[in-house]
Motif scaffolding. Structure first.
Motif, short mmCIF file in Angstrom:
data_model
loop_
_atom_site.label_atom_id
_atom_site.label_comp_id
_atom_site.label_asym_id
_atom_site.label_seq_id
_atom_site.Cartn_x
_atom_site.Cartn_y
_atom_site.Cartn_z
N ARG A 79 -5.82 -16.86 25.57
CA ARG A 79 -6.85 -17.90 25.57
C ARG A 79 -6.18 -19.24 25.80
O ARG A 79 -5.33 -19.65 25.02
CB ARG A 79 -7.61 -17.89 24.23
N TRP A 80 -6.57 -19.90 26.89
CA TRP A 80 -5.92 -21.15 27.26
C TRP A 80 -6.91 -22.32 27.24
O TRP A 80 -8.04 -22.20 27.70
CB TRP A 80 -5.37 -21.07 28.68
N VAL A 81 -6.45 -23.45 26.75
CA VAL A 81 -7.15 -24.72 26.93
C VAL A 81 -6.28 -25.57 27.84
O VAL A 81 -5.15 -25.91 27.50
CB VAL A 81 -7.39 -25.45 25.59
N GLU A 126 -3.71 -21.30 38.87
CA GLU A 126 -3.72 -19.94 39.40
C GLU A 126 -2.30 -19.39 39.49
O GLU A 126 -2.04 -18.22 39.17
CB GLU A 126 -4.39 -19.90 40.76
N ALA A 127 -1.36 -20.24 39.92
CA ALA A 127 0.04 -19.83 40.01
C ALA A 127 0.59 -19.49 38.63
O ALA A 127 1.32 -18.51 38.46
CB ALA A 127 0.87 -20.94 40.65
N LEU A 128 0.22 -20.27 37.62
CA LEU A 128 0.68 -20.01 36.26
C LEU A 128 0.13 -18.69 35.74
O LEU A 128 0.83 -17.94 35.04
CB LEU A 128 0.29 -21.17 35.34
N LYS A 138 -0.79 -13.30 32.87
CA LYS A 138 -2.04 -13.44 32.10
C LYS A 138 -3.21 -13.69 33.07
O LYS A 138 -3.94 -14.68 32.97
CB LYS A 138 -1.91 -14.60 31.11
N ARG A 139 -3.43 -12.78 33.99
CA ARG A 139 -4.45 -12.96 35.01
C ARG A 139 -5.86 -12.96 34.44
O ARG A 139 -6.78 -13.51 35.05
CB ARG A 139 -4.31 -11.88 36.08
N ASP A 140 -6.03 -12.33 33.27
CA ASP A 140 -7.36 -12.24 32.67
C ASP A 140 -7.53 -13.21 31.50
O ASP A 140 -8.46 -13.05 30.70
CB ASP A 140 -7.62 -10.81 32.20
N ALA A 141 -6.65 -14.19 31.40
CA ALA A 141 -6.76 -15.16 30.32
C ALA A 141 -8.11 -15.89 30.39
O ALA A 141 -8.60 -16.20 31.48
CB ALA A 141 -5.62 -16.18 30.40
N MET A 154 -12.20 -23.15 38.33
CA MET A 154 -11.66 -21.83 38.03
C MET A 154 -11.59 -21.55 36.53
O MET A 154 -11.05 -20.53 36.11
CB MET A 154 -10.28 -21.65 38.67
N SER A 155 -12.18 -22.43 35.73
CA SER A 155 -12.23 -22.23 34.28
C SER A 155 -13.45 -21.41 33.89
O SER A 155 -14.49 -21.46 34.56
CB SER A 155 -12.25 -23.58 33.56
N ASP A 156 -13.34 -20.68 32.80
CA ASP A 156 -14.46 -19.88 32.30
C ASP A 156 -15.43 -20.73 31.49
O ASP A 156 -16.61 -20.39 31.36
CB ASP A 156 -13.92 -18.75 31.43
#
Length: 283
Positions: free
Chosen positions: A10-12, A201-203, A209-212, A229-231
Motif C-alpha cells: 500500500r503506497w501513498v 510505473e517504473a518503481l 509490487k505491480r499490484d500495490a 494511475m492511482s487507485d
C-alpha cells in the motif's frame, strides 16, 4: 523484487510543494500524521520536481526510507544512499535547443544535471537557494551551449511568458521533450515520455509490487499522470480545478496541514469499507 526497497503493498505517493510542505518545511503535525500512516502499513513515497538534495530535508522530516521520485519523474533515487533505480535524460543537443529557444526571454533558467544545477550568473535567487544544499552549483549559463546531458530544464518568471514559451517549444520540438506547467510561472521541460506517473510505473516494475494499492496526492499539472494511475486520489482544496475534479477526496490546503486528514482517513479501520462503498456508488 528488490528487497532493499522496503515497500509494502500500500503506497501513498505525495507531491511536496503546494501539497504537503509549508514555508519550505514539513509541519510537525504533518510529520506526526505521516508516522501514524507508516505505522499502519503504508509506504510513503515522495514525488517531487526537486532534485534529491532539495527534497531530502522533507523526506527526513517525514521519516520515510522509500525510494523518492525526483526531477519530476526523470529519476527515482534512494534517499539514503543516492542510488539510482530509474532515470532518463534529455539528449545534450535537444537540451541546448530548448535553452536556445528561451534564452533571450526575460525568464530565469535552471538546468538539472546529476545533483548539480546550471543557471545564469545573474540569477541570485537560484544561486542563493542551491548554495544552501549539498549540490554542485554552476552559475555559468551565458549561452545555450551544454557539455552534458541533463535531466530537466526549468524556465520561470511571468506566467504569460512561460505559457508562450511552452507553445513555441511544442511547435518546434514536436514531442522531443515532455512539457508541463509545474506552476503558473514554472515551465518544466523533461525527457520525452517522462512524468511522475512514468516514474511511478517504473518503481512498481522495479520493486515487483505491480499490484500495490496506490493513493496519489497532488495539486498541479505535473501531478496529473501520477494521479491518473492511482487507485485513490486526493487533492488540496486550492489545487487546480482539473486536479480537484479527478480527486476522490478533497483535503484542506497545505497551509492548514490538510495531509493530516488524509493520513487519518487512510489509517482508519473503515477505509477499505468506505472505499468499497465509494466504488459501488460510482458503478
Amino acid at each position: 523484487m528488490k528487497k532493499d526497497l522496503l515497500l509494502t503493498d500500500r503506497w501513498v505517493v505525495v507531491d511536496l510543494d503546494g501539497t504537503i510542505i509549508r514555508n519550505d518545511k514539513v509541519p510537525t503535525k504533518v510529520a506526526r500524521a505521516a508516522k501514524v500512516l507508516q505505522d499502519a502499513g503504508w509506504s510513503l513515497i515522495v514525488a517531487t520536481g526537486r532534485i534529491l538534495a532539495g527534497a531530502l530535508p522533507h523526506i527526513k522530516a517525514l521519516k520515510t526510507a522509500c525510494p523518492a521520485i525526483v526531477y519530476d519523474g526523470a529519476r527515482v533515487m534512494d534517499p539514503k544512499t543516492g542510488k539510482v533505480y530509474f532515470e532518463k535524460k534529455i539528449p545534450r543537443q535537444i537540451a541546448a535547443e530548448v535553452i536556445g529557444l528561451g534564452f533571450d526571454l526575460p525568464l530565469e533558467i535552471q538546468v538539472y544535471g546529476d545533483e548539480s544545477v546550471i543557471c545564469r550568473p545573474s540569477d541570485l535567487l537560484t544561486i542563493t537557494y542551491f548554495k544552501s544544499l549539498d549540490v554542485e552549483l554552476k552559475p555559468f549559463l551565458v549561452s545555450s551551449r551544454l557539455d552534458e546531458e541533463v535531466f530537466r530544464v526549468i524556465f520561470f518568471g511571468k506566467p504569460l511568458l512561460a505559457s508562450k514559451l511552452k507553445s513555441l517549444l511544442e511547435e518546434r520540438l514536436k514531442g522531443a521533450v515532455n512539457l508541463t506547467l509545474a506552476g503558473d510561472d514554472f515551465l518544466d521541460v523533461l525527457p520525452a515520455g517522462v512524468s511522475k506517473g512514468v516514474a511511478l510505473e517504473a518503481l512498481k516494475e522495479i520493486s515487483g509490487k505491480r499490484d500495490a494499492f496506490i493513493v496519489g496526492v497532488g495539486d498541479h499539472m505535473n501531478d496529473l499522470e501520477m494521479l491518473r494511475m492511482s487507485d485513490f486520489r486526493a487533492a488540496p482544496a486550492d489545487a487546480l480545478s482539473e486536479i480537484r475534479e479527478m480527486a476522490d477526496v478533497i483535503i484542506p490546503p497545505s497551509s492548514k496541514c490538510g495531509f493530516c486528514e488524509l493520513c487519518e482517513l487512510l489509517s482508519s479501520d473503515g477505509f477499505e469499507e468506505n472505499l468499497s462503498r465509494r466504488c459501488n456508488a460510482n458503478v
